[in-house]
Design a protein around this motif. Sequence first.
Motif, PDB file in Angstrom:
ATOM      1  N   SER A 196     -15.656 -28.194  13.856  1.00 26.26           N
ATOM      2  CA  SER A 196     -14.244 -28.245  13.501  1.00 26.26           C
ATOM      3  C   SER A 196     -13.509 -27.347  14.478  1.00 26.26           C
ATOM      4  O   SER A 196     -13.503 -26.123  14.344  1.00 26.26           O
ATOM      5  CB  SER A 196     -14.037 -27.763  12.064  1.00 26.26           C
ATOM      6  OG  SER A 196     -12.676 -27.830  11.699  1.00 26.26           O
ATOM      7  N   LYS A 202     -15.196 -22.038   9.617  1.00 24.34           N
ATOM      8  CA  LYS A 202     -15.924 -22.915  10.542  1.00 24.34           C
ATOM      9  C   LYS A 202     -15.453 -22.741  11.979  1.00 24.34           C
ATOM     10  O   LYS A 202     -16.190 -23.055  12.915  1.00 24.34           O
ATOM     11  CB  LYS A 202     -15.761 -24.377  10.116  1.00 24.34           C
ATOM     12  CG  LYS A 202     -16.488 -24.745   8.838  1.00 24.34           C
ATOM     13  CD  LYS A 202     -18.006 -24.734   9.032  1.00 24.34           C
ATOM     14  CE  LYS A 202     -18.505 -25.845   9.913  1.00 24.34           C
ATOM     15  NZ  LYS A 202     -18.483 -27.168   9.300  1.00 24.34           N
ATOM     16  N   TYR A 203     -14.236 -22.242  12.190  1.00 26.21           N
ATOM     17  CA  TYR A 203     -13.769 -21.966  13.540  1.00 26.21           C
ATOM     18  C   TYR A 203     -12.976 -20.666  13.540  1.00 26.21           C
ATOM     19  O   TYR A 203     -12.088 -20.462  12.713  1.00 26.21           O
ATOM     20  CB  TYR A 203     -12.885 -23.091  14.081  1.00 26.21           C
ATOM     21  CG  TYR A 203     -12.291 -22.757  15.438  1.00 26.21           C
ATOM     22  CD1 TYR A 203     -13.086 -22.805  16.578  1.00 26.21           C
ATOM     23  CD2 TYR A 203     -10.969 -22.348  15.563  1.00 26.21           C
ATOM     24  CE1 TYR A 203     -12.561 -22.468  17.824  1.00 26.21           C
ATOM     25  CE2 TYR A 203     -10.435 -22.019  16.800  1.00 26.21           C
ATOM     26  CZ  TYR A 203     -11.245 -22.070  17.928  1.00 26.21           C
ATOM     27  OH  TYR A 203     -10.727 -21.719  19.153  1.00 26.21           O
ATOM     28  N   THR A 233     -20.561 -23.990  12.707  1.00 26.85           N
ATOM     29  CA  THR A 233     -19.567 -22.942  12.941  1.00 26.85           C
ATOM     30  C   THR A 233     -19.388 -22.703  14.440  1.00 26.85           C
ATOM     31  O   THR A 233     -20.357 -22.708  15.202  1.00 26.85           O
ATOM     32  CB  THR A 233     -19.988 -21.633  12.247  1.00 26.85           C
ATOM     33  OG1 THR A 233     -19.973 -21.849  10.827  1.00 26.85           O
ATOM     34  CG2 THR A 233     -19.048 -20.494  12.586  1.00 26.85           C
ATOM     35  N   ASN A 251     -22.080 -20.874   8.637  1.00 25.72           N
ATOM     36  CA  ASN A 251     -22.301 -22.195   8.083  1.00 25.72           C
ATOM     37  C   ASN A 251     -22.642 -23.190   9.191  1.00 25.72           C
ATOM     38  O   ASN A 251     -22.391 -22.950  10.375  1.00 25.72           O
ATOM     39  CB  ASN A 251     -21.058 -22.652   7.331  1.00 25.72           C
ATOM     40  CG  ASN A 251     -21.373 -23.670   6.252  1.00 25.72           C
ATOM     41  OD1 ASN A 251     -22.487 -24.182   6.169  1.00 25.72           O
ATOM     42  ND2 ASN A 251     -20.388 -23.969   5.431  1.00 25.72           N
ATOM     43  N   THR A 252     -23.207 -24.322   8.794  1.00 26.28           N
ATOM     44  CA  THR A 252     -23.566 -25.369   9.744  1.00 26.28           C
ATOM     45  C   THR A 252     -22.339 -25.814  10.548  1.00 26.28           C
ATOM     46  O   THR A 252     -21.286 -26.092   9.982  1.00 26.28           O
ATOM     47  CB  THR A 252     -24.136 -26.573   8.982  1.00 26.28           C
ATOM     48  OG1 THR A 252     -25.087 -26.125   8.036  1.00 26.28           O
ATOM     49  CG2 THR A 252     -24.784 -27.559   9.932  1.00 26.28           C
ATOM     50  N   SER A 306     -24.840 -23.136  15.173  1.00 30.78           N
ATOM     51  CA  SER A 306     -23.539 -22.574  15.549  1.00 30.78           C
ATOM     52  C   SER A 306     -23.412 -22.481  17.053  1.00 30.78           C
ATOM     53  O   SER A 306     -24.405 -22.465  17.784  1.00 30.78           O
ATOM     54  CB  SER A 306     -23.379 -21.173  14.951  1.00 30.78           C
ATOM     55  OG  SER A 306     -23.397 -21.212  13.544  1.00 30.78           O
ATOM     56  N   LYS A 356     -27.297 -29.435   6.842  1.00 32.55           N
ATOM     57  CA  LYS A 356     -26.428 -29.580   5.678  1.00 32.55           C
ATOM     58  C   LYS A 356     -27.241 -29.919   4.430  1.00 32.55           C
ATOM     59  O   LYS A 356     -28.309 -30.538   4.513  1.00 32.55           O
ATOM     60  CB  LYS A 356     -25.385 -30.673   5.948  1.00 32.55           C
ATOM     61  CG  LYS A 356     -24.430 -30.346   7.085  1.00 32.55           C
ATOM     62  CD  LYS A 356     -23.517 -31.501   7.418  1.00 32.55           C
ATOM     63  CE  LYS A 356     -22.530 -31.765   6.303  1.00 32.55           C
ATOM     64  NZ  LYS A 356     -21.534 -32.791   6.706  1.00 32.55           N
TER      65      LYS A 356
END
Length: 378
Positions: free
Chosen positions: A262, A320-321, A305, A302-303, A287, A253
């Motif tokens: 998430s 993210k999901y 994911t 993204n971080t 990920s 991040k």
Amino acid sequence: MGSTVLLLDRDTAASRHVSRVWTVFGSRNGLHAPVERLRLASPDAEIAYFHPEAEYERQAAAILGAAPFRSLHPEHLALRYLAGETDEIASAFEAVIDSGEFAAGRLLDDLGGRIVDDIAAAVARGGFVAMAQPGDGVHVVGTPSEVFLHPEAALYPGTILDTRDGPIAIDARASVGQFSYIAGPAYVGPDARVDNCRLLGPVAIGRHCRVGGEIECSILGDFSNKHHEGFLGHSIVGRWVNLGALVTTSDLKNNYGEVRLSVPTDFLPGRGGEPVPVPLGRMKFGSIVGDCVKIAIGTCLNTGTVIDVGCNVFAGDPPKYLPPFAWGPSGARYELDRFLKDCETIFVRRQQTVGAAFRDMAAYLWRATADAGPEAAR
């Protein structure tokens, strides 16, 4: 009669997305998956599998080649366990392997040590031979005897192997091509190809994988491809995944804060509420890419994911999901018949077939998550 072993899947949010199809016990976390390592150590062991969801337990046990717990013991034991009244389900077994050992963050924390231990065990079984001297055009940084080769492995001129931080093992019929750099601890599985690639250990590459670009501190399940440029860092990739050219993960991040997944609160996302944050206790994590996922060229993840099982990712950066069998960014779904037909086409390219247990598991997961998003005419 061998020992009795229970694979106890507690279905935590930090472990369930590692593999929907093969479970955490059937997913590589070194030279082997946990269930493979168990069978190597105890060939005669009788193995049972428990999961809170009875139907998933039955499907996954067939994939693992184990007995469903509920086929051996009364249902009330499972219900009492789920109600928090007792942990009696483990009492009938001589050994228990807990899914908590293979939560996402811990998988990466333990990866280097597992590779080292697995290589030592494989050498003791006679599966690998320590390198005496590098071949023509192969350069070793560190100790050549920390490179372990199967007799059928191939190293081509222009390869650099770095053992300063750990050993390297190259398995049967695997090849490492020109301009590749591998830093241990690292493992390249049977029939895998490493082409113009930078592997920065700890890294475990599954059998029949094709890899290129840069991969750091990651696991690739069997039959998965990341054959082009792009960065895969601190990530877990399932089986039969295809990462297109320039697919890239973020594993840190911008504020150097703790990475959180998430993900849905319940096992099947169609049944639960909104995704909730799951802290991993790590500053670096990329990920989780589930089994049978396809990601289009140029996609950035993204971080933290999580791409769930069976997704087809294209047209932009994913959230993210992504729920199981998502088709692109619109919320449409990958139709089951189309998914299985595509799997047949993909599997045959590696001389594999789509077996009945896989079909049954895919159909179960597809039906059980049908309310996670609208269907698509695909």
